[in-house]
Design a protein around this motif. Structure first.
Motif, short mmCIF file in Angstrom:
data_model
loop_
_atom_site.label_atom_id
_atom_site.label_comp_id
_atom_site.label_asym_id
_atom_site.label_seq_id
_atom_site.Cartn_x
_atom_site.Cartn_y
_atom_site.Cartn_z
N ALA A 1 -20.23 40.52 5.23
CA ALA A 1 -20.24 42.01 4.99
C ALA A 1 -20.02 42.69 6.59
O ALA A 1 -20.05 43.96 6.59
N LEU A 2 -20.54 41.81 7.54
CA LEU A 2 -20.56 42.20 8.75
C LEU A 2 -19.32 42.75 9.38
O LEU A 2 -18.29 41.87 9.06
N SER A 3 -19.11 43.79 10.00
CA SER A 3 -17.79 44.11 10.13
C SER A 3 -17.20 43.27 11.45
O SER A 3 -16.19 42.67 11.56
N TYR A 4 -18.15 42.93 12.53
CA TYR A 4 -17.88 41.94 13.86
C TYR A 4 -18.25 40.77 13.15
O TYR A 4 -19.65 40.62 13.14
N LEU A 5 -17.42 39.84 13.00
CA LEU A 5 -18.03 38.26 12.50
C LEU A 5 -18.23 37.54 13.76
O LEU A 5 -16.87 36.80 14.31
N HIS A 6 -19.14 37.21 14.33
CA HIS A 6 -19.12 36.32 15.43
C HIS A 6 -20.51 35.91 15.68
O HIS A 6 -21.60 36.15 14.67
N GLU A 7 -20.90 34.85 16.36
CA GLU A 7 -22.26 34.10 16.56
C GLU A 7 -23.37 35.11 16.80
O GLU A 7 -24.19 34.86 15.99
N PRO A 8 -23.16 36.06 17.82
CA PRO A 8 -24.49 36.78 17.94
C PRO A 8 -24.75 37.93 16.87
O PRO A 8 -25.83 37.90 16.58
N ALA A 9 -23.63 38.20 16.19
CA ALA A 9 -23.86 39.15 15.06
C ALA A 9 -24.52 38.33 13.93
O ALA A 9 -25.42 38.74 13.21
N VAL A 10 -24.38 37.05 13.55
CA VAL A 10 -24.84 36.25 12.38
C VAL A 10 -26.46 35.96 12.91
O VAL A 10 -27.22 35.86 12.01
N LEU A 11 -26.58 35.45 14.24
CA LEU A 11 -27.81 35.17 14.59
C LEU A 11 -28.87 36.40 14.63
O LEU A 11 -30.01 36.43 14.28
N HIS A 12 -28.35 37.73 14.98
CA HIS A 12 -29.17 38.81 14.83
C HIS A 12 -29.53 39.10 13.51
O HIS A 12 -30.67 39.50 13.12
N ASN A 13 -28.52 39.02 12.73
CA ASN A 13 -28.75 39.20 11.30
C ASN A 13 -29.59 38.35 10.58
O ASN A 13 -30.50 39.02 9.96
N LEU A 14 -29.75 37.24 10.85
CA LEU A 14 -30.40 36.13 10.57
C LEU A 14 -32.10 36.44 10.67
O LEU A 14 -33.02 36.42 10.05
N ARG A 15 -32.09 36.72 12.29
CA ARG A 15 -33.35 37.00 12.68
C ARG A 15 -34.05 38.33 12.20
O ARG A 15 -35.08 38.30 11.93
N VAL A 16 -33.38 39.39 12.00
CA VAL A 16 -33.79 40.51 11.53
C VAL A 16 -34.31 40.54 10.09
O VAL A 16 -35.45 40.76 9.72
N ARG A 17 -33.51 39.74 9.33
CA ARG A 17 -34.16 39.61 7.93
C ARG A 17 -35.18 38.51 7.82
O ARG A 17 -36.13 38.79 7.05
N PHE A 18 -35.24 37.54 8.63
CA PHE A 18 -36.35 36.63 8.76
C PHE A 18 -37.63 37.27 9.37
O PHE A 18 -38.70 37.10 8.60
N ILE A 19 -37.55 37.80 10.39
CA ILE A 19 -38.84 38.55 11.07
C ILE A 19 -39.19 39.81 10.70
O ILE A 19 -40.35 39.86 10.38
N ASP A 20 -38.34 40.72 10.56
CA ASP A 20 -38.65 41.95 10.02
C ASP A 20 -38.77 42.09 8.48
O ASP A 20 -39.83 42.84 8.06
N SER A 21 -37.86 41.76 7.75
CA SER A 21 -37.95 41.84 6.43
C SER A 21 -38.71 40.67 5.67
O SER A 21 -38.96 40.83 4.36
N LYS A 22 -38.77 39.57 6.39
CA LYS A 22 -39.59 38.35 5.62
C LYS A 22 -38.55 37.77 4.57
O LYS A 22 -39.23 37.52 3.47
N LEU A 23 -37.46 37.96 4.60
CA LEU A 23 -36.50 37.22 3.73
C LEU A 23 -35.94 36.08 4.21
O LEU A 23 -35.43 35.96 5.23
N ILE A 24 -36.10 35.03 3.66
CA ILE A 24 -35.65 33.65 3.93
C ILE A 24 -34.29 33.13 3.43
O ILE A 24 -33.60 32.32 4.04
N TYR A 25 -33.77 33.99 2.52
CA TYR A 25 -32.40 33.59 2.17
C TYR A 25 -31.43 34.55 2.43
O TYR A 25 -31.52 35.96 2.49
N THR A 26 -30.30 33.98 2.77
CA THR A 26 -28.88 34.99 3.18
C THR A 26 -27.82 34.23 2.83
O THR A 26 -27.46 33.02 3.05
N TYR A 27 -26.76 34.97 2.31
CA TYR A 27 -25.50 34.36 2.07
C TYR A 27 -24.63 34.61 3.27
O TYR A 27 -24.78 35.39 4.13
N CYS A 28 -23.90 33.55 3.45
CA CYS A 28 -22.66 33.57 4.20
C CYS A 28 -21.80 32.91 3.70
O CYS A 28 -21.11 31.78 3.68
#
Length: 1825
Positions: free
Chosen positions: A76-103
């Motif tokens: 769903a990210l508009s810019y699909l690249h490695e840093p965007a994926v890494l940042h999205n996973l980090r925000v979900r994992f650290i900030d939202s305490k969400l361990i699952y993400t679709y790719c």
């Protein structure tokens, strides 16, 4: 869209960083084409110049807008690249305490290293039936998708779980299996998941080990196939294992361990059964001490050993087999300690009587000498001869290790086979879901054959994954008719060809293994010669000739060639295997049976990791000679075949991917290491999925979603009725480059970055609109505020100024008046004082002036004389001082002037020589002359002035002298006058003194009087003030006391009220809990009853052959039984288990625990039977003794003896009949001479036992009949005479006259006494029975208390266990409890069935004997007596009265009544056309008539038929809300009628006098009221389930997804997992749908006449369901947690509240059930920044748990850029404030919770006699009474 449009000032980009992998930065200047440097500013404020690559000139990656960060799907990210994926996973994992993400199609799972409450059964129920994109990412969503596709597409599924060691693969696979077991409905029957989980301790102990990365690392992969039947219920499972790491058995690296089972054995060596293994500490064995880390912190190996043994027992591995496994494992440890001694370089030997080898041989049961020989020698076979060759020490050591690895691999195979046998099911498998738990790509510092095999397998899996992703993309484009352009994606087929093709790495390895002198070095040279510089993926290290590099899909890996050949050969000497096969230990040869068969290509042997597959139940038949050939296959070849078979299996299924990520290497909870995460993302293919998606059109929108989101970018004229054309027109204007988007049939496809560009345009448009709105609103608000303030100020000023003017005028008037008063008063006072003062002053002045004049004269005279003296003295002194001073000064001047003159002389002499000096002197002299001249002039002027002053002073002195002379003369004259007046003054002074004395005396008297008066006045005032103070104090004390009394009373009242309220609440809670517990038990009972009926029907359908032998059937059998009586049909099916027992044992595996419980229960039943038999014998002896006593008594009456003899004859005939039947059976048995016939299990034997049982039951019945009929006869005979005596005195006289002697009177008296004794004995027996029942109830209460205590203890124990063990323990406990309850219910069923049969037999006998008795009495009584003395039935007196409100029917019409009134009644017609509750009124009127007739059998039969018929209707049409509501209403009305007309005072308060006359007179139906109440509870619970099933699909769509307020919440971009559109399409539910359904429910219940209180309870339950389901979905859906969605929810809740107000149901408690949802909506809308906000949230959200509050805050997601995310610090503040709150840790609400229902008494005002029965009911056979 050019780069210059995106890379503008303030745009954010990602730049590489060696520490954080990627860093965020912001552009400080617009980028222009041709720029070589970008000016950036990092997030920490530092400026940076980023230089672009001069060759590629590639710009840094753009950062996604904040609104897209934290999305559920990475696509769903508009810019699909490695840093965007890494940042999205980090925000979900650290900030939202969400361990699952679709790719895309992949679920990325990050190991939290912390137990999370997201795997409970409530979460499973929430995900069950949901689409994959509708809920937040979860392993349950993937499992649900696989399960749904299996059922929908009829295609097998696979879930591929991969990742590094410690990433959580096994846990993910376990949760997926738990989900399947739960949703398939087989968790309580098949227990497959429990068995699979029970296999975990076994597989972990033999397949897991400690590594440097993980303390419990799986060193093998497994593929579990979970089988399903046609109804998609779990029936079995099968496990295949791959890549067992055998090398770990003989070698461990530093800080690593061998497999856990070895250390568990060593830790349990002290056990008595393990003494024979001769084990010790793990450090004593070579195979367990190489790693130097034998202990894992926090793990008790001895306890783990107990768990392993328990799991083996559960899976059916016997104790003997377990000990065999442990013997083999212990033997491997001892084998590792065998030491070889070198004879020379080519031979070695083992010391004689070597203890480790001796122990190994003893444990394995092999010959010591033979094994010792073949460990040091090997056999070489040629074409003609065979040689035995000694081997070196190194070769012998390698051979020993190879043998140990081979034994362990075979044992591993054997255990896996037995686990599969335990999981195998005999039922045919319809489909399966496979769960592949396999490790991901591995790379270490030293990589060998093991890593090569693993990475080869991952290459194959990655290829399959890429092709599947590519296929899905292609299908999507073709489905939407998008022009297909080939997407360039990474194809790793070249790498696979490099490994497995002809002359590939594996082929060359196998070829080198066949060479006699092949080595790792020669193999490496072959690799270099074949592939170096020919294949781009193959490289050679610069500094090594024994290694090679392969470019894998994830990374380059360098492999060391050392050990490849040895591990690929996996050499095991055949002679050593033969020695083991000849073992006396039976289990050891079993392990090597596969060597004699054709080895399956998937059952491999690997010196690294052994690929294994499931063992087939039937061995395959191979060709002769094939065994040796297959046995020589190398490990690489076998592994390649195994991998091909796995890929075939996966390709034949629909795959689902789960990629587990290890966030850090230190197992810290919720800690994210970017470097490690990027490595794993690259290795597991997630970034490849992103790349494939980004290469095409990753962003996809439906036309409706696009229109809803970007409506703000359109003008009114652009909006057309055709949404598709509208979107096309707008996009052509917004995006010029048409290649950036494509229009499909239903969706718009965008290139990467286009959605971000549209979001930027949308945000700019909204920002401009917001600024304009803010400008206008703020101006309007400030203008309104200013006008309001100005108006208020003017008003205030007007009033203030008026008040001030009035006050000033008043002040002026008062001032003027005061001034006038003061003027006149002051004038009077001043004049009076002036006169007095003037008079006194004149007198005083005259005296004083004379006195002063004289004093002044004397003073002047003295001063004059003193001045003259001073003048002469001062003159002399002055002249003397002057002279001395002048003399001294002159002397000093002379000395000084002389000195100065000398100096001046010297200067003059020096200066005289210079002309200039003279000039200066002249100049100075001129100046001095001029100055001197001026001084002279000034002195002359001063002199003149002084002369003038002196002249003036002389004139003044002369005038003063003259004046003093004249004054002196005048004073002399006045002195003479004063002397004259002195005498007169003295006389006046004397008079004044006298007057003063009088005045002083008068003043003193006055003063004393005034003082006395003042003192008296003060004392009086003091006394008054004291009294007033005392009075005030007393009043204050009184008021304080009164206030205190009032406060105390108030406090006491409040305290009492609070205590009362608290106690009331507590009692209500206890009552509700008890009621809920009771209703749950009732619900469980009804479920078991339905289950029992279903099983009975199934058994009836299954049984086609009737039971041989004699079978008694009851003629009075009735199919309609009450809730507490069961049908006797079970008697017909009692023999079914015994008939089907033998074949079922062959097919179904025996559950040992259940068998033991049943065996124990049978033993208890046999003991109870023996006790009952003893009691029966004792009662028979009592009967015989009583008969003997009665025989001793004199004969009472002749008729009684005749009846007893008749009865005895009848019993004798019955006994003869039974003896004949017994003889016939014996003959039938004697005719068959086979021994099997009389065996205990034979059919004839069973028939005999059943016949004997029936005979014993018949005898019991006959004996009971004897006693009952004797008492009945006596009571009936004696009852006739008193009645006749009471009715007619003439009859009494005739009877007395008929008596011939007194003997008859005596006999009558004795009969009466006997009757009294009989009644007394019956009363005593009844009393004893009641006491026994009370004692039984007490015992039951005590047992329930004990059970409750036991449950609490179990609960406490379970709470101390870890979560997984707690779940397993609770499940095991629940299974045990249900089994015991089932056994108890079966026992109750049997007992009640026997009681029913016995009672029916008694009734039949009673009816028959009473009929015979009446016939005999009629024969013995004369005809006259028959006419004159009619005999009525016993105990049923009738009085003919004119009753109304009753309905009469015949006994044979009962079934017809029930059929027409209940079974075939249509609720809709009755509800619309007839009065509410008409069936209930009709049934009650029938009951009244039966009560009037005193026919208890008719009452019981009618009520039983009614209850069972209602149950049948609800079972048949239980899904129809109208039907269930109708019968709930009628059941409650029937219950109220039974209460209203019961005759109890509490229920008769509201009755009319006529209604009180209609009360029941003969029967107390309180027990049936309880039965009906329980039935009403069951119907209510069924009603709740029905409405829940109807409302469930509407709630989420109507309450959450549908936009009730249009335009408030725009649709955010979504990824591949498209959510259900929240736009109201056709077929979707809205809030209006819910309200319409609620209206429908309410109108139906009102039409059926349901009690208002009951309607309120139903509505409360409905609203609770709505609130709970909505909140649960909100907590599981990140896209729903936004400010705008909170507004939508608040609006929807307000609509529900409005509905409650319209229906007058606000006091039903329904609104309170929505409070958690309301607070969650408020939480979404409130401000979430400061500590005050946190305090407000904590006080506001009191209906939400801490977990729910934190979850909502974590999930809060801005829909627009104007909203802000909740900071982590704020969430921690909330947690700190709520840490003391004691609430449930459960996240979700229990949507299945049903509030306990009550049925308040609601009497009817309808008169029974006014009810008319309509002809439409078909009740013409009923007549009114």
């Amino acid at each position: 869209m050019a780069a210059s449009e995106l890379y503008t000032k303030f745009a954010r980009v990602w730049i590489p960083d060696p520490e954080e992998v990627w860093k965020s930065a912001e552009l400080l200047k617009d980028y222009k084409p041709g720029d070589k440097v970008l000016l950036l500013q990092l997030e920490d404020g530092k400026d940076l110049e980023y230089r672009l690559d001069p060759k590629t000139k590639e710009l840094p990656h753009l950062r996604n807008p904040d609104i897209l960060v934290g999305e559920n799907d990475l696509t769903a990210l508009s810019y699909l690249h490695e840093p965007a994926v890494l940042h999205n996973l980090r925000v979900r994992f650290i900030d939202s305490k969400l361990i699952y993400t679709y790719c895309g199609i992949v679920l990325v799972a990050i190991n939290p290293y912390e137990q999370l409450p997201i795997y409970g059964e409530d979460i499973i129920n929430a995900y069950s039936g949901q689409n994959m994109g509708d809920m937040d990412p979860h392993i349950f969503a993937v499992a649900e998708e696989a399960y749904k596709q299996m059922a929908r597409d009829e295609r097998n599924q696979s879930i591929i779980v991969s990742g590094e060691s410690g990433a959580g693969k096994t846990v993910s696979a376990k949760y997926a299996m738990r989900y399947f077991a739960t949703v398939s409905g087989s968790a309580s029957e098949a227990n497959v998941e429990e068995k699979v989980l029970a296999s975990n301790p076994i597989m972990e102990s033999i397949g897991n080990a400690k590594t440097t990365r993980n303390d419990n690392s799986s060193r093998f992969g497994k593929y579990i196939e979970i089988g399903f039947d046609k109804r998609y219920r779990i029936i079995g499972a099968n496990m295949r294992t791959y890549l067992l790491e055998k090398s770990r058995v003989v070698f461990q690296a530093e800080e690593e361990r061998n497999y856990h089972i070895f250390y568990q054995l060593c830790a349990s060596a002290d056990l008595s059964e393990f003494k024979v293994l001769r084990l010790g500490d793990a450090n004593n064995f070579h195979y367990t001490n190489q790693g130097g880390s034998p202990v894992i912190e926090g793990v008790d190996d001895a306890k783990e050993m107990a768990h392993t043994r328990q799991a083996c027992t559960l899976l059916g591995i016997s104790e003997s087999h377990q000990m065999g496994i442990f013997r083999i494992l212990a033997g491997i440890l001892h084998l590792g300690n065998v030491v070889f001694m070198s004879r020379d370089s080519d031979s070695c030997t083992i010391p004689p009587k070597h203890e480790p080898l001796s122990i190994f041989c003893d444990l394995m049961g092999v010959d010591f000498e033979e094994l010792c020989h073949w460990l040091c020698h090997r056999k070489l076979a040629t074409a003609t001869e065979t040689y035995i060759k000694p081997i070196s020490k190194l070769q012998a050591t390698n051979a020993r290790d190879a043998l140990a690895k081979h034994i362990y691999a075979k044992l591993f195979n054997w255990i896996v086979d037995h686990v599969n046998q335990a999981l195998h099911s005999a039922v045919k498998q319809h489909s399966f879901i496979g769960v592949l738990d396999i490790y991901g790509f591995e790379t270490f510092e030293i990589n060998s054959f093991e890593q090569f095999c693993i990475n080869y397998a991952n290459e194959k899996l990655q290829q399959q994954f890429n092709m599947h992703v590519f296929k899905l993309e292609q299908e999507e484009y073709m489905k939407e008719q998008i022009p297909w352009t080939l997407i360039d994606f990474y194809d790793n087929q070249p790498c696979i060809n490099l490994i497995e093709s002809k002359l590939g790495i594996l082929d060359l390895l196998d070829e080198e293994c066949k060479m006699p002198k092949g080595t790792d070095d020669t193999w490496a040279q072959k690799l270099y010669n074949t592939h170096l510089n020919k294949c781009a993926l193959f490289e050679k290290p610069r500094l090594s000739n024994k290694a090679f590099i392969i470019q894998h899909f994830a990374d380059k890996v360098e492999y060391q060639c050392e050990g490849f050949l040895e591990k690929n050969k996996d050499t095991v000497f055949e002679e050593q295997i033969k020695v083991l096969k000849s073992s006396k230990f039976k289990m050891l040869p079993e392990l090597f049976q596969d060597d004699e068969k054709v080895i399956s290509p998937t059952s491999a042997t690997s010196s690294g990791r052994t690929p294994l597959t499931r063992t087939l139940s039937k061995p395959t038949k191979g060709r002769p000679g094939q065994t040796a050939k297959e046995h020589k296959k190398t490990v690489g070849h076998q592994f390649r075949n195994s991998l091909h078979l796995l890929m075939e299996t996966l390709n034949a299924t629909t795959p689902h991917y789960v990629r587990c990520i290890k966030p850090n290497d230190f197992k810290f909870p919720f800690t994210f290491d970017e470097k490690r995460a990027v490595q794993q993302l690259r290795a597991c293919g997630v970034l490849e999925t992103i790349r494939i998606s980004a290469a095409g059109f990753p962003s996809r929108w439906t036309y409706q979603e696009f229109f809803s989101r970007y409506r703000v970018l359109m003008k009114q004229k652009d909006v057309l009725s055709d949404r598709k054309q509208t979107c096309k027109n707008v996009l052509e204007k917004l995006i010029v480059d048409k290649d950036k988007y494509q229009f499909g049939k239903t969706k718009i496809f965008f290139r990467a970055g286009q959605v971000a560009y549209l979001e930027k345009l949308r945000a700019d448009k909204l920002r401009a609109a917001c600024i304009r709105i803010q400008k206008t609103i703020r101006g309007w608000l400030l203008r309104k505020k200013y006008l309001r303030m100005r108006k208020a100020a003017i008003t205030v000023q007007r009033y203030v100024r008026g008040h001030q003017a009035r006050c000033y005028a008043k002040f002026l008037r008062r001032t003027k008046a005061a001034t006038i008063i003061q003027k006149y008063w002051r004038m009077y006072v001043a004049r009076r004082r002036y006169k007095i003062t003037r008079t006194a002053t004149i007198v005083l002045q005259s005296y004083l002036r004379g006195y002063l004049a004289r004093n002044r004269y004397h003073k002047i005279l003295r001063e004059h004389k003193a001045v003259i003296i001073q003048k002469w003295v001062r003159g002399w002194l002055a002249r003397t001082y002057y002279k001395r001073s002048i003399h001294a000064i002159i002397y000093l001047q002379c000395c000084f002037r002389r000195m100065m003159a000398k100096r001046e002389l010297k200067k003059l002499k020096i200066e005289a020589r210079s002309v200039e000096r003279y000039k200066k002197l002249h100049i100075g002299m001129e100046n001095k002359i001029m100055q001197l001249q001026r001084k002279v002039d000034e002195q002359n002027k001063d002199y003149k002035c002084l002369m003038e002053k002196l002249t003036n002073l002389e004139g003044i002195y002369n005038s003063e002298t003259e004046k003093l002379r004249s004054d002196l003369e005048r004073l002399q004259l006045s002195e003479e006058e004063a002397k004259i007046a002195t005498g007169r003054v003295l006389s006046l002074q004397e008079e004044i003194a006298k007057l003063r004395k009088d005045l002083e005396q008068t003043q003193s008297e006055k003063k004393s009087i005034e003082e006395h008066a003042d003192r008296y006045k003060q004392e009086t005032e003091q006394l008054v003030s004291n009294l007033k103070e005392e009075n005030t104090l007393l009043k204050q004390e009184k008021e304080a006391l009164n206030h205190r009394i009032v406060e105390q009373a108030k406090e006491m009242t409040e305290t009492m009220e609070k205590k009362l309220v608290e106690e009331t609440k507590q009692l209500e809670l206890d009552l509700n809990d008890e009621r809920l517990r009771y209703q749950n038990l009732l619900n469980e009972f009804s479920r078991l009853e339905e289950r029992y009926d279903d099983l009975k029907e199934e058994m009836t359908l299954m049984v086609n052959v009737p039971k041989p032998g004699h079978k008694r059937t009851d003629s009075t059998h009735s199919s309609n039984e009450s809730e507490y009586t069961f049908s006797s049909e079970i008697a017909e099916t009692e023999d079914i288990p015994s008939r089907t027992e033998e074949p079922s044992e062959k097919k179904v595996p025996l559950d040992m625990s259940l068998f033991l419980k049943l065996q124990k229960r049978v033993t208890e039943l046999e003991q109870e039977k023996q006790v009952m038999q003893d009691e029966l014998d004792r009662k028979e002896e009592q009967v015989l003794r009583s008969k003997a006593k009665e025989e001793e008594r004199p004969q009472i009456r002749g008729a009684e003896l005749e009846y007893e003899s008749l009865k005895r004859q009848e019993l004798e005939s019955e006994n003869k009949k039974l003896k004949n039947e017994l003889n016939e059976l014996r003959k039938a048995l004697s005719e068959k001479s086979a021994p099997e016939v009389t065996a205990p299990g034979a059919p004839a034997y069973r028939v005999l036992m059943e016949q004997l049982t029936s005979v014993s039951e018949e005898l019991d019945v006959r004996k009971e009949e004897v006693l009952i009929l004797r008492s009945q006869l006596v009571s009936q005979k004696e009852a006739i005479q008193p009645k006749n005596t009471m009715t007619d005195s003439t009859i009494l006289l005739e009877d007395v006259q008929k008596m011939k002697d007194k003997g008859e009177i005596a006999q009558a008296y004795i009969g009466l006494k006997e009757t009294n004794r009989l009644l007394e004995s019956q009363l005593q027996s009844q009393k004893r029975s009641h006491e026994n029942e009370a004692e039984a109830l007490r015992g039951e209460i005590q047992s329930l208390k004990e059970e409750n205590n036991r449950q609490q203890q179990l609960l406490a124990q379970n709470l101390q266990l870890p979560p997984e063990a707690r779940i397993e323990a609770s499940l095991q406990h629940e299974i045990t409890r249900l089994t015991n309850e089932n056994l108890d219910l079966m026992e109750q069923l049997e007992k009640q069935d026997k009681t029913v049969r016995k009672l029916k037999k008694q009734l039949k006998v009673f009816a028959k004997k009473i009929g015979e008795l009446e016939v005999g009495q009629m024969e013995n009584i004369s005809p006259g007596q028959i006419i004159d003395e009619p005999i009525r039935p016993v105990n049923i007196p009738r009085k003919e009265k004119d009753f109304q409100g009753m309905l009469e029917y015949k006994k044979e019409d009962e079934q017809k009544l029930v059929k027409n009134l209940i079974l075939e009644l249509k609720p809709r017609g009755v509800a619309v056309n007839l009065i509410p509750g008409l069936p209930a009124y009709i049934l009650f009127m029938c009951v009244r008539h039966a009560d009037y007739l005193n026919d208890d059998q008719k009452v019981r039969s009618l009520l039983t038929s009614t209850i069972n018929s209602i149950k049948k209707v609800l079972k048949k049409r239980g899904d129809d809300f109208e039907t269930v509501s109708f019968w709930l209403s009628n059941t409650c009305r029937f219950l109220h009628c039974l209460k209203q007309y019961s005759g109890e005072e509490g229920f008769m308060k509201h009755n009319t006098s006529r209604q009180n006359e209609h009360c029941l007179t003969n029967f107390d139906l309180a027990e049936y009221r309880q039965v009906l109440s329980d039935l009403a509870i069951q119907i209510y619970q069924q009603l709740v389930r029905v409405l829940e099933n109807i409302l469930q699909p509407m709630i989420v769509s109507g309450m959450l997804e549908h936009e009730t307020i249009q335009g408030v919440s725009g649709v955010k971009p979504t990824g591949l997992r498209k959510r259900t559109s929240s736009i109201a399409d056709e077929g979707t539910y809205t809030l209006d749908s819910i309200l319409r359904q609620l209206n429908s429910f309410h109108s139906v219940m009102c039409q059926h006449g349901m009690d208002p209180e009951l309607i309120k309870q139903v509505v409360k339950q409905m609203f609770y369901i709505v609130g709970a389901v909505t909140l649960n979905n909100l907590l599981l859906r990140k896209d729903m947690c936004s400010w705008s969605k909170g507004m939508q929810i608040r609006y929807n809740v307000s609509q529900l509240e409005e509905w409650l107000r319209d229906k007058n149901l606000m006091n039903s408690g329904a609104k309170e059930t929505l409070e958690p949802l309301i607070q969650a909506a408020q939480l979404l809308q409130v401000k979430k920044k400061t500590d005050d906000d946190a305090e407000a949230i904590c006080s506001m959200c009191n209906a939400l748990t801490t977990a729910q509050i934190v979850k909502v805050l974590n999930l809060y997601t801005p829909v627009n850029e104007f909203e802000e995310r909740v900071s982590v610090s704020f969430i921690r503040t909330i947690q700190m404030r709520l840490r003391d709150r004691k609430d449930s840790p459960q996240l979700l609400m229990d949507a299945k919770h049903i509030f306990p229902v009550t049925f308040p008494f609601n009497p009817s005002s309808l008169a029974l006699e006014t009810i008319q029965i309509p002809a439409s009911l078909g009740l013409g056979f009923i007549s009114r009474v």
